[in-house]
Design a protein around this motif. Structure first.
Motif, short mmCIF file in Angstrom:
data_model
loop_
_atom_site.label_atom_id
_atom_site.label_comp_id
_atom_site.label_asym_id
_atom_site.label_seq_id
_atom_site.Cartn_x
_atom_site.Cartn_y
_atom_site.Cartn_z
N PRO A 160 0.65 -1.44 -0.05
CA PRO A 160 -0.10 0.03 -0.03
C PRO A 160 0.22 1.31 -0.33
O PRO A 160 0.24 2.53 -1.19
CB PRO A 160 -1.36 -0.19 1.35
CG PRO A 160 -1.05 -1.71 1.45
CD PRO A 160 0.47 -2.35 1.14
N LEU A 161 1.43 1.29 0.55
CA LEU A 161 2.74 2.45 0.77
C LEU A 161 3.94 2.64 -0.52
O LEU A 161 3.46 3.92 -1.10
CB LEU A 161 3.62 2.25 2.60
CG LEU A 161 3.42 3.53 3.17
CD1 LEU A 161 1.71 2.68 4.06
CD2 LEU A 161 4.35 3.46 3.96
N GLY A 162 3.47 1.80 -0.90
CA GLY A 162 4.52 1.84 -1.95
C GLY A 162 3.84 2.12 -2.90
O GLY A 162 3.82 2.91 -3.92
N ARG A 163 2.14 1.74 -3.27
CA ARG A 163 1.80 2.06 -4.01
C ARG A 163 1.23 4.16 -4.28
O ARG A 163 0.97 4.45 -5.09
CB ARG A 163 0.08 1.63 -4.18
CG ARG A 163 0.43 -0.05 -4.44
CD ARG A 163 -1.81 -0.73 -4.17
NE ARG A 163 -1.60 -2.05 -5.20
CZ ARG A 163 -0.61 -2.61 -4.42
NH1 ARG A 163 0.19 -3.02 -3.24
NH2 ARG A 163 -0.96 -4.08 -5.21
N SER A 166 3.98 6.38 -5.26
CA SER A 166 4.40 5.95 -6.80
C SER A 166 3.27 7.12 -7.01
O SER A 166 3.44 7.45 -8.32
CB SER A 166 4.17 5.09 -7.39
OG SER A 166 2.72 4.46 -6.85
N VAL A 167 2.02 7.42 -6.70
CA VAL A 167 0.80 8.13 -6.79
C VAL A 167 1.29 9.84 -6.44
O VAL A 167 1.24 11.01 -7.11
CB VAL A 167 -0.31 8.30 -6.61
CG1 VAL A 167 -1.55 8.91 -6.72
CG2 VAL A 167 -0.67 6.76 -7.08
N LEU A 168 2.00 9.70 -5.49
CA LEU A 168 2.90 10.99 -5.11
C LEU A 168 3.86 11.71 -5.69
O LEU A 168 4.35 12.46 -5.23
CB LEU A 168 2.38 11.29 -2.95
CG LEU A 168 1.42 10.63 -2.72
CD1 LEU A 168 1.22 11.30 -1.61
CD2 LEU A 168 0.22 12.23 -3.44
N LYS A 169 4.84 10.47 -5.20
CA LYS A 169 6.04 10.60 -6.39
C LYS A 169 6.78 11.37 -5.32
O LYS A 169 7.79 12.29 -5.32
CB LYS A 169 6.04 12.02 -7.42
CG LYS A 169 5.58 11.05 -8.82
CD LYS A 169 5.75 12.45 -10.04
CE LYS A 169 4.83 11.61 -11.50
NZ LYS A 169 3.46 11.13 -10.84
N THR A 170 6.71 10.53 -4.21
CA THR A 170 7.85 11.36 -2.94
C THR A 170 8.46 9.19 -2.14
O THR A 170 8.34 8.54 -3.04
CB THR A 170 7.39 10.90 -1.81
OG1 THR A 170 7.16 11.59 -0.22
CG2 THR A 170 5.59 10.23 -1.34
N ASP A 171 9.71 9.98 -1.60
CA ASP A 171 10.05 8.62 -0.47
C ASP A 171 9.23 7.45 0.20
O ASP A 171 8.58 7.60 0.65
CB ASP A 171 11.08 9.23 -0.63
CG ASP A 171 12.63 7.68 -0.02
OD1 ASP A 171 12.88 6.76 -0.64
OD2 ASP A 171 12.25 7.58 1.46
N VAL A 172 9.27 6.76 -0.06
CA VAL A 172 8.37 5.34 0.13
C VAL A 172 8.48 5.58 1.69
O VAL A 172 8.12 5.06 3.16
CB VAL A 172 8.05 3.71 -0.40
CG1 VAL A 172 9.28 3.83 -0.22
CG2 VAL A 172 7.05 2.89 0.07
N THR A 173 9.93 5.18 2.06
CA THR A 173 10.86 5.34 3.13
C THR A 173 10.12 6.93 4.29
O THR A 173 9.71 6.22 5.83
CB THR A 173 12.05 4.76 3.07
OG1 THR A 173 12.83 6.23 2.76
CG2 THR A 173 12.47 3.77 3.02
#
Length: 440
Positions: A160-163, A166-173
């Motif tokens: 979920p966080l990865g998705r 990717s939508v927000l174009k931000t770093d997942v960590t």
């Protein structure tokens, strides 16, 4: 009739049929979506294409189902889990509250790899016989594992966080760091829930049976444990450590992702059979003993592939996501992210994970921006509100794996777990707002 209405009614019919238990899941997930697609104006040729697309998305899961169920069936036959069960009973001294707590802790550790499938593969075969031995409700096992695994699934590699990233174009960590305190709180809440359910189960067992544990094998057998588990002729106590090593290697390979999960279990079956049963006849008997359950669950997964293929291919899921936001009353728009978050678990019954995060989230995020709602607040509200219900939804393949391993029914799982998981998600949303993860 709009695609969103047709899609919503199709999903509603499927969920109703699953909960009613009047038809098999295969029937529930094949007939309604085909009728829905035809009503929406799609041809049989189109449905054939949707089927191909849907099957390609679930075929690996179906193969894994077949060989995972056979593999763990062989390990049960060989008696691999008996010492573990007896040890856990001895440590808990038949205390169902302790067993419930242990369930949550094991699920937390097992989900650290971010795979719901591997979590169920690790927890269900090991713990289900213990639950049955102690006369605990096996649906409680699913609830506790599902809740604990879902909270841990907020890790960056969980999906979920990865998705969202990717939508927000931000770093997942960076997206994950603020959620760590909430994960800790969520695990504590799951432990509290385990204690509550444990006490409730203890009272029910004493009231219904007059004692806490099954006193003999006949009682255990009558509660649904497969007969092979109790067949002394099939057990291989001298090969306990070899079987344990094979199981650890198979699960380790699965977690590491070195080879596909289906191949890992296929190799495991190929190794386990000759180690435990030397004659070809005995080996084939073990396969025949577990093949019906394995093929039944694989057929349901394929049916689910058709269901998802039609909902995605026709555009029904996207239409539902868009229309669900647009019908929101204007005075609620400033709280749109909170409202969608509160409805996150019910959305799990209507939308696949991809549809929720790739179709609904971008729409909610853009509308929220027009009302000065921060994108991160929208993201966190939708993640926290939805993720707890991940392993209750019939749209999640890992749930069907859990049901296949435990021999339980989706409808009864929904009845037992849905409202508890929904309540937990709302509580976590409230806490997240209090500690500043979500802004209003």
């Amino acid at each position: 009739m709009s695609l969103s209405i047709i899609g919503f009614l199709t999903i509603l019919v499927i969920i109703t049929l699953l909960i009613s238990g009047r038809v098999s899941p295969l029937v529930a997930m094949v007939i309604p979506p085909i009728i829905g697609a035809l009503i929406a104006g799609f041809s049989l040729a189109d449905i054939g294409e949707f089927f191909d697309s849907g099957i390609s998305s679930v075929i690996n899961v179906a193969v894994m189902f077949i060989f995972a169920i056979i593999f763990f069936g062989i390990m049960q036959d060989a008696g691999l889990f008996e010492p573990l069960i007896n040890k856990m009973i001895a440590l808990s001294k038949g205390n169902v509250v302790v067993v419930a707590i242990i369930t949550v802790l094991i699920a937390v550790v097992a989900q650290l790899d971010g795979s719901g499938a591997s979590t169920f593969l690790i927890t269900i075969p090991a713990l289900l016989p213990l639950y049955l031995r102690l006369r605990m409700n096996p649906y409680l096992l699913l609830l506790l594992v599902a809740g604990a695994a879902a909270i841990v699934n907020m890790v960056p590699w969980g999906g979920p966080l990865g998705r969202v990233a990717s939508v927000l174009k931000t770093d997942v960590t960076e997206l994950w760091y603020p959620l760590i305190p909430l994960q800790i709180i969520g695990i504590i809440l799951m432990l509290v829930l385990a204690v509550f359910f444990g006490i409730r189960e203890k009272k029910r067992i004493v009231s219904q049976f007059g004692s806490l544990a099954a006193s003999n094998e006949d009682e255990v057998s009558s509660m649904g444990v497969v007969s092979s588990e109790l067949d002394k002729d099939l057990q291989r106590p001298k090969l306990l450590w070899i079987n344990a090593l094979v199981s650890i290697l198979v699960i380790g390979t699965l977690v590491a992702g070195i080879i596909p999960a289906g191949l890992a279990f296929l190799i495991g079956v190929a190794i386990a059979l000759p180690i435990n049963y030397r004659s070809t006849k005995d080996q084939m008997e073990r396969i025949r003993a577990h093949a019906p359950n394995a093929l039944t669950m694989a057929s349901i997964i394929i049916a689910a592939g058709l269901f998802l293929g039609i909902l995605n291919g026709t555009g029904m899921l996207t239409a539902i996501a868009n229309d669900a936001v647009q019908i929101m009353p204007s005075f609620m728009s400033s709280y749109l992210h909170i409202i969608v978050g509160i409805l996150g678990v019910p959305f799990d019954l209507l939308l696949s994970t991809d549809a929720y995060y790739f179709a609904l989230f971008p729409v909610v995020e853009q509308i929220g921006l027009s009302f000065d709602i921060d994108s991160l607040s929208t993201a966190y509200a939708m993640i926290i509100g939805n993720i707890v219900g991940t392993f209750v939804s019939p749209l999640a393949p890992a749930v069907w794996l859990a049901l296949g391993l435990s021999g339980l029914e989706m409808g009864k799982h929904l009845k037992y777990s849905f409202f508890w998981m929904w309540g937990l998600s709302i509580l976590l949303l409230f806490i997240a707002t209090l500690i500043g993860i979500i802004h209003i």
